[in-house]
Design a protein around this motif. Structure first.
Motif, PDB file in Angstrom:
ATOM      1  N   TYR A 274      -2.391   2.757  -1.499  1.00  0.00           N
ATOM      2  CA  TYR A 274      -3.589   1.917  -1.579  1.00  0.00           C
ATOM      3  C   TYR A 274      -3.785   1.152  -0.267  1.00  0.00           C
TER       4      TYR A 274
ATOM      5  N   VAL B 176      -5.352  -1.274  -6.257  1.00  0.00           N
ATOM      6  CA  VAL B 176      -4.251  -1.008  -7.175  1.00  0.00           C
ATOM      7  C   VAL B 176      -4.750  -1.166  -8.608  1.00  0.00           C
TER       8      VAL B 176
ATOM      9  N   ALA C   8       1.469  -1.403  -9.460  1.00  0.00           N
ATOM     10  CA  ALA C   8       2.252  -0.702  -8.440  1.00  0.00           C
ATOM     11  C   ALA C   8       2.697  -1.640  -7.329  1.00  0.00           C
ATOM     12  N   ALA C   9       1.966  -2.766  -7.123  1.00  0.00           N
ATOM     13  CA  ALA C   9       2.329  -3.748  -6.111  1.00  0.00           C
ATOM     14  C   ALA C   9       3.111  -4.910  -6.708  1.00  0.00           C
TER      15      ALA C   9
ATOM     16  N   ALA D   5       3.495   1.708  -2.638  1.00  0.00           N
ATOM     17  CA  ALA D   5       2.193   1.202  -3.094  1.00  0.00           C
ATOM     18  C   ALA D   5       1.253   0.998  -1.909  1.00  0.00           C
TER      19      ALA D   5
ATOM     20  N   ASP E  83      -0.180   4.275 -13.056  1.00  0.00           N
ATOM     21  CA  ASP E  83       0.458   3.654 -11.894  1.00  0.00           C
ATOM     22  C   ASP E  83       0.863   2.218 -12.201  1.00  0.00           C
TER      23      ASP E  83
END
Length: 284
Positions: free
Chosen positions: A194, A99, A124-125, A190, A254
């Motif tokens: 990933y 990520v 994104a996480a 996410a 992202d």
């Protein structure tokens, strides 16, 4: 228009926005158009000029993953553009690695100009990347910790104990349900983008094992958009501060940009003004 037909304009646009110097080529010479010439991209990507012409004209079908990977690397495509390249080529998008956490300079300049708004940047996480002083004044809590999950917004909501000295966030039942469903849905996106990021896998595993509510939501496979939420921040000194929260997605990087707002001429706005003054004084 088919995806193969749309691939050509995308390739040309990406090629034209990359300067020769960015890929280690001399920038001297008379160039009629900006960016890389077809011959330069072909050499750097290890394909023939004729094949690149076929790709840009939509005549080449099913380019190999190796060709697409080489083109993406040469054109310095970010995660979003890389995914688009594969989709336009009719290929399966391969795992994207870790990520991303890097904040682009343009986004950083925008963040720096929004010092009067409690603001933070998340991956994104939903790992926090940075926050401004007003965010720190609003939410408080320890600045640093050895817990790798302490800076993750989703872990903080579902699984983390309340930190001493930090503000507490409260939502009514409807807003809590909407917020939780939205965040779990986004975390699944996410994880799909990933799949090789071990930290994301460990986060999801930990949440499923720790919190029954998260585990239930994870099994629903919902696809929900990121949007506005409503909450009450219970500040340890100032008490309740009612806020709306907007989430901006910076697609090219992202990243998520989270901003908190108080309605004008309200008690919450006055309390934010107090925190804003503290942040300004601390900076000087």
């Amino acid at each position: 228009m088919s995806t193969h037909t749309r691939l050509g304009p995308a390739l040309r646009a990406w090629r034209e926005r990359i300067g020769p110097a960015e890929v280690g080529l001399p920038a001297a010479g008379n160039r009629r158009v900006p960016g890389l010439r077809r011959e330069e991209l072909a050499v750097l990507a290890g394909i023939s000029v004729d094949y690149l012409v076929q790709l840009e004209q939509g005549r080449a079908k099913n380019p190999s993953p190796q060709v697409l990977a080489a083109v993406a690397q040469t054109l310095r495509l970010n995660a979003v553009d890389r995914e688009l390249l594969y989709r336009l080529a009719g290929a399966v998008v391969p795992p994207s690695g870790s990520v991303p956490r890097e904040v682009p300079p343009g986004v950083q300049r925008m963040i720096d100009r929004m010092s009067d708004t409690p603001l933070a940047v998340f991956t994104a996480a939903w790992d926090i990347v940075q926050s401004n002083p007003l965010w720190g004044e609003l939410f408080g809590g320890p600045a640093e910790t050895d817990d790798a999950l302490s800076g993750n917004l989703i872990w903080g909501h579902f699984a983390a104990p309340h930190a001493a000295g930090a503000s507490r966030i409260e939502r009514d039942t409807a807003h809590a349900d909407a917020f939780e469903r939205m965040m779990v849905s986004d975390l699944r996106r996410a994880a799909d983008r990933y799949p090789d990021d071990r930290a994301v896998t460990e986060l999801i595993t930990g949440l499923r094992e720790t919190d029954p509510r998260f585990a239930d939501l994870w099994t629903r496979y919902e696809t929900l958009p990121i949007g506005r939420s409503h909450k009450t921040v219970v500040h340890p000194e100032l008490g309740e501060i009612v806020l709306d929260c907007d989430i901006m997605t910076i697609e090219r990087a992202d990243l998520h940009l989270v901003l908190n707002w108080a309605a004008p001429h309200t008690d919450a706005a006055e309390k934010l003004a107090v925190l804003r003054a503290r942040a300004t004084a601390a900076a000087h």
